[in-house]
Write an enzyme that holds these catalytic residues in place. Sequence first.
Site, PDB file in Angstrom:
ATOM      1  N   SER A 217      -9.962  -0.544   7.064  1.00 28.44           N
ATOM      2  CA  SER A 217      -9.336  -0.350   5.748  1.00 28.44           C
ATOM      3  C   SER A 217      -8.682  -1.581   5.157  1.00 28.44           C
ATOM      4  O   SER A 217      -8.291  -1.562   3.992  1.00 28.44           O
ATOM      5  CB  SER A 217      -8.305   0.774   5.823  1.00 28.44           C
ATOM      6  OG  SER A 217      -8.961   2.009   5.827  1.00 28.44           O
TER       7      SER A 217
ATOM      8  N   SER B 216      -9.778   1.887   2.981  1.00 29.51           N
ATOM      9  CA  SER B 216      -8.888   2.648   2.131  1.00 29.51           C
ATOM     10  C   SER B 216      -7.893   1.814   1.327  1.00 29.51           C
ATOM     11  O   SER B 216      -7.365   2.286   0.328  1.00 29.51           O
ATOM     12  CB  SER B 216      -8.101   3.636   2.989  1.00 29.51           C
ATOM     13  OG  SER B 216      -7.244   2.947   3.876  1.00 29.51           O
TER      14      SER B 216
ATOM     15  N   LYS C 145       0.849  -1.194   0.000  1.00 28.15           N
ATOM     16  CA  LYS C 145       0.000   0.000   0.000  1.00 28.15           C
ATOM     17  C   LYS C 145       0.887   1.247   0.000  1.00 28.15           C
ATOM     18  O   LYS C 145       1.909   1.285   0.692  1.00 28.15           O
ATOM     19  CB  LYS C 145      -0.902  -0.024   1.241  1.00 28.15           C
ATOM     20  CG  LYS C 145      -1.999   1.033   1.270  1.00 28.15           C
ATOM     21  CD  LYS C 145      -2.855   0.873   2.540  1.00 28.15           C
ATOM     22  CE  LYS C 145      -3.993   1.866   2.622  1.00 28.15           C
ATOM     23  NZ  LYS C 145      -4.795   1.709   3.857  1.00 28.15           N
TER      24      LYS C 145
END
Lengths: 93, 485, 480
Positions: B178, B154, B79
């Site tokens: 997330s 997210s 990420k």
Amino acid sequence: MIKKSDVEHVALLARLELTDNEKEIYTRQLNDILGHFESLQELETTNVEPMAHVLSLFNVFREDKVDRHLPSENVLANCPDRDEDCFRVPKIV
Amino acid sequence: MSLYYLTAHELHDLLLKKEISAVEVNEAVFDRIESVEDSVKAYLTLTRDQAMKTAQEVDDMIGAGRPVPPLAGIPIAIKDNICTEGVRTTAASKIIYNFIPPYDATVVKKLAGQHIAMTGKTNLDEFAMGSSTENSGFFATHNPWDRECVPGGSSGGSAAAVAAGESVCAIGSDTGGSIRQPAAFCGVVGIKPTYGAVSRYGLIAFASSLDQIGPFTRDVTDCALMLNAICGHDPLDSTSSPYEVPDFRRCLVNDVKGLKIGVPREYMSEGIDADVRQIIEKAMSLLELNGARIEETSLPHLGFSLPVYYLIAPAEASSNLARYDGVRYGFRSAGAQDVVDMFMKTRSQGFGAEVKRRIMLGTYVLSAGYYDAYYLKALKVRTLIKEDFNNAFEKFDILLSPTTPSPAFRFGEKTGDPLKMYLSDVFTIAVNLAGIPGLSVPCGFVNGLPVGLQLMGRPFSEGKLLQAAYTFEQCTDHHRKHPEL
Amino acid sequence: MTQYETVIGLEVHLELKTDSKIFCSSSTSFGGKPNTHVCPVCLGLPGVLPVVNKKVVEDAILVALALNCRIAEFSKFDRKNYYYPDMPKNYQISQYDLPIALNGYLEIELDGELKKIGITRLHMEEDTGKLVHQGTITTTPFSLVDYNRAGVPLLEIVSEPDLRSPEEARIYLEKLKSIIQYTGVSDCRMEEGSLRCDANVSVRQLGKEEFGTKTEIKNMNSFRSLQKALTYEVSRQIEVLGEGGRIVQETRTWDEGQGITLPIRSKEEAHDYRYFPEPDLVPMIIEREWVESVRKRLPELPDARRERYVRDYGLPVYDAGVLTSTKEMADYFEACLNAYSSPKTVSNWIMGDLSRLLNSNNLEINECPVSPVNLASLFKILDEGTISGKIAKVVFEEMFATGKDAGTIVKEKGLVQISDEESLTAIVEEVIAGNPKSVSDYRSGKDKALGFLVGQVMKATKGKANPELVNKLFKEKILN
């Protein structure tokens, strides 16, 4: 009730320059959000300890030892404006 | 079966048998990226050369008869809010669109020690603030199961990459759901470990008391391998727990006999889709059939977790994001009169709308006169929520719920109303507030969209969650289904 | 005319001289090329986390003990949020509602009376970087930022508003500095900024309970400027009130050149630091055993040492106070005493010639070229009669200039005292023959004349003649 002047004050504290339109949107949205959160106020919490940390960890320290510094070229590599070894910023006042 | 849809442990077996090479695996994954990335848009940065170089090194090690760790040569995505030395790290924000970290996050270091092949940096909601990846400062990521739908957020890019075969595993971060919510939306396994189980050093902070790094994988076995690689104490993170990390592979046991599972009624009543409820109830019967004892229970303060979360997280974020001011790195607005002007212009132009909204909210609740009513109150209710979980875990080994009340939603469906978007986190955020582990495992489909089953446990009981999820996985085949792209 | 009482409280910031910074392992050393003593943590790069330096906590406890504070059982760090380009994170990790120590005091001496000055609190925090302006802050087109100092550990020590005059404030600060130097945790150099002091100043009508509106004074870089700035500010406030005006609560900076305080203009923004508990650091539980183990590091402090000098060495209170004002001076004194056991002699020399030369050469006693052992050897040579007291002063100057020991200098320069009666008799007789007037004056009872005659012998021997012997010879030759 949050007023537009509150939003302006908070924006200055947070160093955000808002357009008039944004100020109005945030005034409305902050009121909506916090209004929705009013339910919290109904809870009796006088004798409840606030939880700043979910862990029960204490006394985490490091020894006083000097380690490797960041190489100079890396320190300023991401800097938007520099003057030799220093970061450069517009005048303070 | 295409190489890019195999799991890490399957690939590892093939690598050891020399039936395939790590270079072939990575070529397959990068070819896959080439063919589907335009429609998924999972990545912000690709690191093909780096991955191929590592793959070659792993092949050399295997060729030389040297032992290699279980994740060696496996294509894994990171990420983009996790710092990678020399590789651009943006948190999907324009304000650090060009930031190249001079250091590696601890998890990245640990994974490098396993010789993983990093495929690239994945898309996210800007600074991990969002539940759909629509808040990315650059572009939205699409759900591989339905391109009209969001992948969740997210960590939407990481979840989508794993689901689409654009990486075998991925790393994400979870502040209020997330990892688990996008895992559920994309039909993959995701776990948010116990707060303190994985080092946060190098994770670009959103809300420090809630953030935790965790993996996305295609099955529970890979999840255990990833946890083995990333868990453990880190002297660079004061909030990292000095605990002994078990070998999570030992928890991959097909057995839930006598396991006491509680189902909080608050999770099953509130606005949950009828189809989702049905799937969850089916999952419960399956676990019961395997010997688990399932009972209804209650977490009385669960309903307060949303306000508590949306007071604490923005408050911490307003401070964590103060450093983006255009002085040391990232974007700086040109033509400012003085330094205050430069700060204001840089931050206004660099941050997106949701980030600004949360900074405003967080600054407000911390400001003089409101601290006690909002922030302090939230900290107190956080205690009550934690106590609810403590009480429940006195009776149950595991708590069970849907990961989300409904499957992936469509683009634009919730962007107009921040509150509506916040409500999509309602089932995942309490786990962060309580600091406990939460795992999402695929448990079925509604109209072709995946549904996730959330398992929650006591602090540091990841092993137990893995065992229950593994058992569940053994008698289902959801994890073997892949989207058509 | 209305009588006013001055009320002053001081906020002192102290840089600790640990090896590494408070939250990371970068060096704290002063100077150095800009931005070279930095790492991702003290630069506030995205993703970094702080870890507390244990030595900082122990130094804080040590200072708190020296200042008679109560050490907290439970303490934590908080974030103080405000924007300034010398702060890498735009928040400072500090301590807010649970500082490491509270409720201490120190004693100052005013006109021979002891006065207790309360210490409200002591807490730990990180220093900021440094801004360099071209010209002044108001005229510079841009500023440069150096983060070498960012993250250097600071102690903030806040006094009660117990100080009643600018002079008291200065004495308090001097005493604080002395105590802290004794603990050895800081250099306390105001000029280099390792000791910084802000003052809260107000005045109130004599006899009133209630405090007047205060101003905060910054930028006082020496003890002298502290007293000057406060004196100015007090009279400014009295003048404003005297003209029927009101004091505005504000921050003012001391302008050394103009000798006045000026308000610092700030953006129209109420100070709202939005303190909240630092989520990246865990709290501290300070066990009493830990406090006691730190207490063992506590040296004898200046008050105790001064009393001991008076009691054990019979020194006057004033002398003992001067000798113990810095640990280095007292250590020097005691090292000298170890080699030469006359406290009065040693004390006189240190307070006299030694201090004079240190001052004129701008040296600290720990930089003194004359070691305590060498100084003691000078006293011994003096006692043995090898040199005269007058020559001793010459030798000492030479020791100070060259760092050589007394014996070597005496030998090299041929300064050994002439105590040989035969050679001195010859010179004495010569002087008697050449100065009949003085001889008859002396014989007729004018003792002063003897001084002149002895002086002549000293002149002839370049001061090396043993003065007692010369006196004796004159008396014999003239009076007998």
